[in-house]
Design an enzyme around this catalytic site. Structure first.
Site, short mmCIF file in Angstrom:
data_model
loop_
_atom_site.label_atom_id
_atom_site.label_comp_id
_atom_site.label_asym_id
_atom_site.label_seq_id
_atom_site.Cartn_x
_atom_site.Cartn_y
_atom_site.Cartn_z
N ARG A 50 0.84 -1.21 0.00
CA ARG A 50 0.00 0.00 0.00
C ARG A 50 0.87 1.26 0.00
O ARG A 50 0.50 2.29 -0.54
CB ARG A 50 -0.96 0.01 1.21
CG ARG A 50 -1.81 1.28 1.28
CD ARG A 50 -3.07 1.13 2.13
NE ARG A 50 -2.83 0.56 3.43
CZ ARG A 50 -2.28 1.23 4.46
NH1 ARG A 50 -1.92 2.50 4.32
NH2 ARG A 50 -2.08 0.63 5.62
N TYR A 102 -14.46 17.05 -17.04
CA TYR A 102 -14.85 15.64 -16.99
C TYR A 102 -15.99 15.47 -15.98
O TYR A 102 -15.92 16.00 -14.86
CB TYR A 102 -13.63 14.81 -16.57
CG TYR A 102 -13.92 13.34 -16.43
CD1 TYR A 102 -14.16 12.55 -17.54
CD2 TYR A 102 -13.95 12.75 -15.18
CE1 TYR A 102 -14.43 11.20 -17.41
CE2 TYR A 102 -14.21 11.39 -15.03
CZ TYR A 102 -14.46 10.62 -16.16
OH TYR A 102 -14.71 9.30 -16.02
N ASP A 174 -5.52 18.65 -15.99
CA ASP A 174 -5.85 17.25 -16.32
C ASP A 174 -5.42 17.06 -17.78
O ASP A 174 -6.03 17.61 -18.69
CB ASP A 174 -7.35 17.02 -16.13
CG ASP A 174 -7.77 15.58 -16.42
OD1 ASP A 174 -7.11 14.91 -17.23
OD2 ASP A 174 -8.78 15.12 -15.84
N LYS A 199 -6.73 5.76 -19.88
CA LYS A 199 -7.00 6.19 -21.25
C LYS A 199 -5.75 5.96 -22.12
O LYS A 199 -5.37 4.83 -22.32
CB LYS A 199 -7.46 7.64 -21.24
CG LYS A 199 -8.52 7.95 -20.15
CD LYS A 199 -9.83 7.20 -20.33
CE LYS A 199 -10.77 7.31 -19.13
NZ LYS A 199 -11.08 8.65 -18.67
C1 LIG Z 1 -11.57 9.19 -17.49
C2 LIG Z 1 -11.16 10.51 -17.06
C3 LIG Z 1 -10.96 10.80 -15.70
C4 LIG Z 1 -11.22 9.78 -14.62
O1 LIG Z 1 -10.35 8.69 -14.72
P1 LIG Z 1 -10.70 7.20 -14.22
O2 LIG Z 1 -9.45 6.46 -14.53
O3 LIG Z 1 -11.90 6.74 -14.99
O4 LIG Z 1 -10.99 7.28 -12.77
C5 LIG Z 1 -10.52 12.07 -15.36
N1 LIG Z 1 -10.32 13.02 -16.30
C6 LIG Z 1 -10.52 12.78 -17.61
C7 LIG Z 1 -10.28 13.87 -18.60
C8 LIG Z 1 -10.95 11.53 -18.03
O5 LIG Z 1 -11.15 11.30 -19.33
#
Ligand SMILES: *Cc1c(COP(=O)(O)O)cnc(C)c1O
Length: 381
Positions: A50, A102, A174, A199
C-alpha cells in the site's frame, strides 16, 4: 545522453529504479509485504505494497520522466488521483475550474469537495481575461482540462500559469486527452498534472489507473502520505499493464490522431452533420492556442448531427465502433454525453455547455481509418 519522448516511453530516463535481474519487462511484484533483513535494517525502500511496490515505483518514474515532473504518484484510478489532489486543500479554499470538465470531476466536487468545505468557482477558461477576473484571494488553484471533455475547448496553459503565479495559486491540468506524448503542462508552468492512466497511457481498454505529477519535489512527501493513507495506490498488476501500454504510446497516438483528422474532415463534409469539434481543424476556435502549446490535436472529437433521432440511430447502428464510455484505447468508442458521461450535470448546465441530444463524442481507436468512416457512413444512412 538526451532522450526523446519515444525513448522515454520505452526505457524511462535512465535513472529509473531497475529490477536486479535487468529483465526487459519489469516483474510484477505481486506481494503484500517485504521481509526485513534484521532489526534496524529496513528492506531497501519497500515494506508494504500500500506504501510502495517496485512495479509501481518503476511506472511512477517513467510517468514522471514523460511529464518532466519532479515525481509522479500512481493511483487506482484517475478519480482517486483527483481525490488526492483535493486533499491538498483546506476548508474555505476556492478552486477555479473550467466550466467544461470531466463529468466525474464535477460529481466529485459536488458530492465530496463541497462537503469538505472546498468552494468551486466555474469560469469559461478559454478566455484568460475571464480567468483572471474570477480569481479571489482565497483561490488556491486553477483547475483546467485542455482540450476539454466533451466540447474540445482549448485553454491557454501558459497564460493560466501566469495568472496562478500572480495570485500565489497552483495551476492544475488534467492532461488525459492529449497524453504526455502530445502535451507537457509542467514545461508551460503548471504545478500539478493529473492523468487518467486508464486512457491513452495504458491505452488498451484493459485496466484502470491514475497519476498525479508534481513540478515541485517539496510536495512529494505530503502527496505520498495522502496516497497511502487514503489507500488508493495502484496494484502491481495494473501498474505493469499501464507501463506495458506506455511503451507503445507514441505509435498509437500518431495513428489515432491521423485517423481522427481524416474522420473529422469526412464528418465536416457530411450533409447530416451540423458541427464538428476537433482541435486539429484550423477553423476550431482553439486551434492556434492548441498548436502553440502541444505537439498535436489528439484523437478525441465530437460532433452534432441534424436530429436527436439520428444521434440515437448512429449509436444503434455502428458495427465496428462500440457505443461505450471511456477513450484512448485500440477500440473506437462513441458515446452520448447527455445521458452517459454528463448525466450528473443539470439539464440547464448541459444546454449551456452545448451537450444537446444531437451531440456525440468519439474516441478514435486503432482500426483502419476507412473502415471507421465506412461504419459511420452506414450508421448515418
Ligand atoms: C476518465 C477521465 C478521468 C477519470 O479517470 P478514471 O481512470 O476513470 O478514474 C478524469 N479526467 C478525464 C479527462 C478523463 O477522461
Amino acid at each position: 545522453m538526451s532522450r526523446s519522448i519515444e525513448t522515454l516511453c520505452v526505457h524511462g530516463d535512465g535513472h529509473r529504479f531497475a529490477d536486479s535481474r535487468e529483465s526487459l519487462s519489469m516483474p510484477i511484484y505481486q506481494t503484500a509485504a517485504f521481509g526485513h533483513p534484521d532489526l534496524g535494517h529496513s528492506p531497501d525502500r519497500f515494506y508494504y505494497t500500500r506504501l510502495t511496490n517496485p512495479t509501481r515505483t518503476h511506472l511512477e518514474e517513467t510517468v514522471a520522466a514523460l511529464e518532466g515532473a519532479a515525481a509522479a504518484v500512481a493511483f487506482t484510478s484517475g478519480m482517486a488521483a483527483i481525490t488526492a489532489v483535493f486533499e491538498l486543500f483546506s476548508p474555505g479554499d476556492r478552486i477555479l475550474c473550467s466550466a467544461d470538465l470531466y463529468g466525474g470531476t464535477v460529481l466529485l466536487f459536488d458530492s465530496i469537495g463541497r462537503k469538505n468545505g472546498l468552494i468551486l468557482d466555474l469560469v469559461d477558461s478559454t478566455d484568460p481575461a475571464l480567468v483572471e477576473n474570477a480569481m479571489t484571494p482565497e483561490t488556491k488553484a486553477i483547475y483546467i482540462e485542455t482540450p476539454s471533455n466533451p466540447m474540445m475547448n482549448v485553454t491557454d496553459i501558459a497564460a493560466c500559469a501566469e495568472i496562478a503565479k500572480k495570485f500565489g495559486a497552483w495551476l492544475i491540468v488534467d492532461n488525459t486527452f492529449l497524453s504526455p506524448y502530445l502535451q507537457n503542462p509542467i514545461a508551460l508552468g503548471a504545478d500539478i498534472v493529473i492523468h487518467s492512466g486508464t486512457k491513452y497511457l495504458a491505452g488498451h481498454n484493459d485496466t484502470i489507473s491514475g497519476f498525479v505529477c508534481i513540478a515541485d519535489a517539496a510536495l512529494e512527501e505530503k502527496l505520498r502520505k495522502i496516497s497511502y493513507t487514503l489507500g488508493a495506490t495502484l496494484a502491481p498488476m495494473d501498474a505493469w499493464l499501464t507501463e506495458r501500454g506506455i511503451k507503445t504510446l507514441p505509435v498509437r497516438m500518431e495513428h489515432q490522431q491521423k485517423s481522427a483528422m481524416a474522420i473529422a474532415q469526412w464528418l465536416k463534409g457530411h450533409p447530416r452533420v451540423k458541427k464538428v469539434y476537433y482541435v486539429g481543424l484550423p477553423e476550431h476556435p482553439g486551434y492556434a492556442v492548441n498548436a502553440k502549446q502541444s505537439r498535436g490535436a489528439g484523437a478525441m472529437l465530437s460532433f452534432t448531427v441534424e436530429s436527436p433521432e439520428l444521434a440515437q440511430q448512429v449509436l444503434a447502428k455502428v458495427q465496428i465502433i462500440t457505443f461505450a464510455e471511456s477513450l484512448g484505447g485500440p477500440e473506437s468508442l462513441i458515446t452520448f454525453p447527455a445521458t452517459q458521461t454528463h448525466a450528473d450535470v443539470s439539464p440547464e448546465d448541459r444546454e449551456k455547455l452545448g451537450i444537446t441530444d444531437c451531440f456525440l463524442r468519439m474516441s478514435v481507436g486503432l482500426e483502419n481509418t476507412q473502415d471507421l468512416i465506412a461504419d459511420l457512413e452506414q450508421a448515418m444512412a
